[in-house]
Enzyme design. Structure first.
Site: not given
Ligand code: ADE
Ligand code: ZN
Length: 329
Positions: A194, A273
């Site tokens: 990511e 999220d």
């Molecule tokens: N915790 C919550 N969302 C996250 C994300 N996108 N990347 C890493 N940790 C997280």
């Molecule tokens: Zn995540």
């Protein structure tokens, strides 16, 4: 079209990250906590970049400080997911936020959440939990988290994972925690690819021996890795709306999900999220239709990949499969 009523399987979702800002504000007010700095003028979560997002996320957990608070949170987030047609949801649960990684406190938090999740079944949604280490809390904290996971592995807690700042620490340092979780019979996933490049995905496969990767989208920068993911059937928990909102990619059109899928990688779609990224599963499907022309047959295929990769037992998987069948079948 709206995809609200289309059944959906979601594998990558953080319970705290799904807390509606209005609920967080109300809970903070009731407890006399001033956390107004994490909201913008419209009342939405406010952050500039990923590291600030992680900080806002952590502050937003503070009003939830008891098992009952987490039961309420579970009930609310399960209701919101069910509202968007989600019939099966795996949500990340962090002993860091639920009792500070104390195994006894964790069991109390978890018991309350399991009860709330069971009540949500009447909404047509089945939930399972993945105990999640917070990477930037370090390897020793991850080991303590794995102890919590080991002690609660079972019908509800089906997996172990790791989120947080992907660039914190070397991946190999977390292998011990993942080994513990594997020995307890838990299935494994980790955030990678990511905020760090393809090497982080390789590291998660090599050192943590995970079968799913949270995000993993930056594998696209390494064609050999894309081929490896396809050959090994590694499942990516792709969260396109999250990636666009946080700036991993500048637009939905630039997102690699379609290219990964075309290369034979098993991709799934999740929200991560939802209120932080102004998304939900319906919107994810709508944007995928808009950006890539995907429709009902692509979404049915995504659901099947996700259900196959779900960490639940096979009896549960068979039950969920029935909910994915068209009503007239
Ligand atoms: N915790 C919550 N969302 C996250 C994300 N996108 N990347 C890493 N940790 C997280
Ligand atoms: Zn995540």
């Amino acid at each position: 079209m709206t995809y609200k009523d289309v059944p959906k399987v979601e594998l990558h979702h953080h319970i705290e990250g799904a807390a509606p800002p209005a609920l967080v504000r109300d809970m903070a007010r009731a407890r006399g906590l001033d956390i107004s700095h994490i909201f913008d003028a419209q009342g939405a979560y406010s952050y500039r970049d990923f590291l600030q997002f992680l900080n806002v996320y952590e502050v937003a957990t503070r009003p939830f400080s008891s098992p009952d608070d987490y039961a309420l949170l579970m009930a609310v987030v399960a209701g919101e997911a069910a509202e968007q047609g989600v019939v099966y949801l795996e949500t990340f649960l962090s002993p860091d936020f639920c009792g500070g990684r104390d195994p006894v406190a964790w069991q109390e938090y978890l018991a309350a959440m399991i009860e709330a999740a069971a009540s949500a079944e009447q909404l047509g949604i089945t939930l399972r939990g993945i105990v999640t280490a917070v990477r930037h809390s370090g390897p020793e904290a991850a080991r303590e988290t794995a102890v919590c996971a080991q002690e609660t592995a079972g019908d509800f807690i089906v997996g172990f994972g790791m989120g947080g700042d992907e660039n914190a620490g070397a991946t190999a340092e977390f292998a011990y925690a993942f080994d513990m979780a594997r020995e307890a019979g838990l299935r494994l996933t980790s955030h990678a690819g990511e905020w760090a490049g393809p090497a982080s995905v390789r590291d998660a496969l090599t050192h943590l021996k995970v079968e799913r990767i949270g995000h993993g989208v930056r594998a696209i920068e390494d064609p050999e890795l894309v081929a490896l993911l396809a050959d090994t059937g590694t499942v990516l928990e792709v969260c396109p709306g999250s990636n666009v909102a946080l700036g991993v990619y500048p637009s939905w059109e630039a997102h690699p999900i379609a290219r990964l899928r075309d290369a034979g990688v098993k991709v799934t779609v999740s929200t991560d999220d939802p209120p932080f990224f102004h998304t939900n599963m319906t919107r994810e499907f709508e944007e995928l239709e808009r950006a890539f022309g995907w429709g009902l047959s692509e979404f049915a295929a995504l659901n099947r990949v996700a259900l196959d990769a779900a960490f639940c037992d096979d009896a549960t998987r068979a039950e969920i499969a029935k909910r994915l069948e068209p009503a007239d079948a």
